[in-house]
Each structure stands twice: as C-alpha cells, then as structure tokens.
Design an enzyme around this catalytic site. Structure first.
Site, PDB file in Angstrom:
ATOM      1  N   GLU A  63       0.831  -1.199   0.000  1.00 17.26           N
ATOM      2  CA  GLU A  63       0.000   0.000   0.000  1.00 17.26           C
ATOM      3  C   GLU A  63       0.872   1.258   0.000  1.00 17.26           C
ATOM      4  O   GLU A  63       0.618   2.214  -0.751  1.00 17.26           O
ATOM      5  CB  GLU A  63      -0.900  -0.015   1.238  1.00 17.26           C
ATOM      6  CG  GLU A  63      -1.845   1.155   1.372  1.00 17.26           C
ATOM      7  CD  GLU A  63      -2.595   1.124   2.685  1.00 17.26           C
ATOM      8  OE1 GLU A  63      -3.187   2.163   3.046  1.00 17.26           O
ATOM      9  OE2 GLU A  63      -2.585   0.075   3.360  1.00 17.26           O
ATOM     10  N   ASP A  67       1.104   3.896  -3.172  1.00 18.47           N
ATOM     11  CA  ASP A  67       0.836   5.319  -2.969  1.00 18.47           C
ATOM     12  C   ASP A  67       1.943   6.159  -3.599  1.00 18.47           C
ATOM     13  O   ASP A  67       1.679   7.167  -4.274  1.00 18.47           O
ATOM     14  CB  ASP A  67       0.736   5.602  -1.472  1.00 18.47           C
ATOM     15  CG  ASP A  67       0.620   7.087  -1.167  1.00 18.47           C
ATOM     16  OD1 ASP A  67      -0.388   7.695  -1.536  1.00 18.47           O
ATOM     17  OD2 ASP A  67       1.569   7.637  -0.565  1.00 18.47           O
ATOM     18  N   ASN A 132      -7.187   1.421  -0.009  1.00 11.02           N
ATOM     19  CA  ASN A 132      -5.981   0.744   0.468  1.00 11.02           C
ATOM     20  C   ASN A 132      -5.605  -0.427  -0.432  1.00 11.02           C
ATOM     21  O   ASN A 132      -4.432  -0.619  -0.773  1.00 11.02           O
ATOM     22  CB  ASN A 132      -6.188   0.246   1.905  1.00 11.02           C
ATOM     23  CG  ASN A 132      -6.384   1.380   2.891  1.00 11.02           C
ATOM     24  OD1 ASN A 132      -6.088   2.529   2.589  1.00 11.02           O
ATOM     25  ND2 ASN A 132      -6.904   1.055   4.062  1.00 11.02           N
ATOM     26  N   GLU A 135      -4.221   0.807  -3.792  1.00  9.91           N
ATOM     27  CA  GLU A 135      -2.813   1.203  -3.681  1.00  9.91           C
ATOM     28  C   GLU A 135      -1.909  -0.025  -3.616  1.00  9.91           C
ATOM     29  O   GLU A 135      -0.836  -0.053  -4.231  1.00  9.91           O
ATOM     30  CB  GLU A 135      -2.608   2.076  -2.449  1.00  9.91           C
ATOM     31  CG  GLU A 135      -3.194   3.470  -2.573  1.00  9.91           C
ATOM     32  CD  GLU A 135      -3.029   4.292  -1.313  1.00  9.91           C
ATOM     33  OE1 GLU A 135      -2.807   5.505  -1.427  1.00  9.91           O
ATOM     34  OE2 GLU A 135      -3.102   3.717  -0.203  1.00  9.91           O
TER      35      GLU A 135
END
Length: 248
Positions: A63, A67, A132, A135
């Site tokens: 995650e 990102d 989440n 990502e």
C-alpha cells in the site's frame, strides 16, 4: 455474519493459482508474471500469514509502495499536461486525483474487496479499505512489471477515465479547509463543537455543531469526528457559497 470472499478457496494448488491468475489478468488488463505479489496485495493482516523468515504477508507495505507510484506517475502526467501550472497548482491537482475519496472510488469500481483474504467480517472494515487495496495492487504491479508496466496501468485505469484537468480545477478536496480559509480571510470566528452521540444503534457517533461569528450554521453526525466536521463544513459552504466562490 458476512465475511469477505476469500480468493483462495480450498482447491488444489494448480486450480487455485489458475483461478487467481485469471482474476488478476482481468483486473489489471494483462498477464501477471509473478502471482506472489498479487496474493500479498489481496491478503489482510487478520489472516496472520508469515513467510519462511517470519515476515508478515499482507498488503500494508505494498500500500505504501503503491501510494508512492501513483504520486509519481500522476505528477509526471500533470507536469506534461499543465505547463503553466506552478508548484502549488500541480500539488493541489495531484492531491485531488489521489484523494482518499477518489482511491476508494477506484477500488470499488474494480470490486477489489471481493477478492481479499481476511478473517475479519466485511462489516468491520471502514470505507478506506477500497482505496488501500487499490494502492496495494499498484504496488504489486510495480514489483511485477516495473515502472513502465505500472505507469501503463495507472494511465489506463486512472488517468484516461478520470483525469480531466478542467473539471478537477473546480473540485473541492476538503470543505472544512475551504471554509476555514474563507473565515480567516474574512476575519470571521468559527468553532466546531463536538460531542459524543451514541444514538440508538449501539455504534459510537460524533455530533458536530459549526458556528460562525457565534451563530449556529450547520450540524452533522457521523462515525468519526473528521467525517462529521467535513459534512457540517459542506453544509455551511452551501450557505455561503456565493460569497466564498467570489473570494476564491
């Protein structure tokens, strides 16, 4: 009690991997090279899985990686497509594209939560689980296919269908930030009064009363202080929209 569907049914290893391969291929639009990255992206920490070295197997590290990849690819796209935008403009536009609300939307559109392995009921997850997992998926794609493969996925799934610079310029990221900025410019006093509100459903809620210059402007109720403040701010914004927009 409803549980999230598990992507790893009790079948033979070859059948299991074959089904998962087909699922990932459909989601990312190309054949995966190494399934282990994607399996990790769809594994919740509640599964309590570890590798041979005792390291946890779940999507949380992916995650973080995803990102960073989203920010990088989106930043490069904006740099090319908005040559007149300064640093502040580009930062604000990127924030709108990778906002938690938008990432949750992307995760829901791909139905990612349907493929998560977890021992926690669906009802225990917050709304951000969708973003989440999205990502984490981006992070898995980067590890599996490198920067170019990851960039191709982001272009196809994020930029082409969702990124319209003209539309995004008018999109509000946070009504609370917008309202506070306006109040400060206009030298108006504002106050968010927050109280616990357990209601009748047994779940903890927070009630917010927003006052401007000692006058009650808006009320809101939500399961978190942040959400309640944002809802109240949005309602207050529409009460002052013409004045705020003229000052922006």
């Amino acid at each position: 009690m409803r549980f999230i569907n598990k992507i790893f049914p009790k079948k033979s290893r070859s059948t299991e991997d074959g089904n998962f391969f087909a699922t990932v291929e459909k989601i990312i639009g190309s054949k995966p090279n190494n399934l282990k990255f994607y399996k990790k992206a769809f594994t919740h920490r509640s599964s309590n899985k570890v590798d041979d070295n005792g390291n946890p197997i779940n999507y949380e590290r992916l995650e973080f990686l995803g990102d960073s990849m989203l920010s990088s690819v989106i930043a490069a796209h904006l740099y090319r497509k908005a040559p007149l935008g300064d640093e502040g403009y580009l930062t604000k536009m990127r924030s709108k594209i990778v906002s938690r609300e938008h990432l949750n939307e992307l995760g829901r559109d791909l139905n990612l939560i349907d493929h998560v392995e977890s021992k926690v009921p669906f009802s225990h997850f917050g709304e951000n689980i969708h973003g989440n997992i999205f990502e984490a998926l981006v992070g898995a794609i980067f590890l599996d296919k490198g920067y170019s493969g990851c960039e191709e996925f982001i272009q196809k799934r994020v930029i082409i269908p969702y990124v319209d610079i003209a539309r995004l310029e008018g999109k509000v990221i946070s009504y609370k930030s917008l309202l506070i900025e306006w109040c400060q410019k206009e030298k108006k006093n504002f106050n968010y009064e927050i109280v616990d509100d357990n209601g009748n459903d047994g779940q903890k809620h927070f009630a917010v009363k927003l006052s401007i210059d000692n006058k009650l402007i808006a009320k809101a109720r939500a399961t978190s202080k942040k959400k309640a403040e944002e809802i109240a701010s949005k309602r207050a914004y529409f009460s002052f929209q013409e004045k705020i927009d003229n000052k922006s």
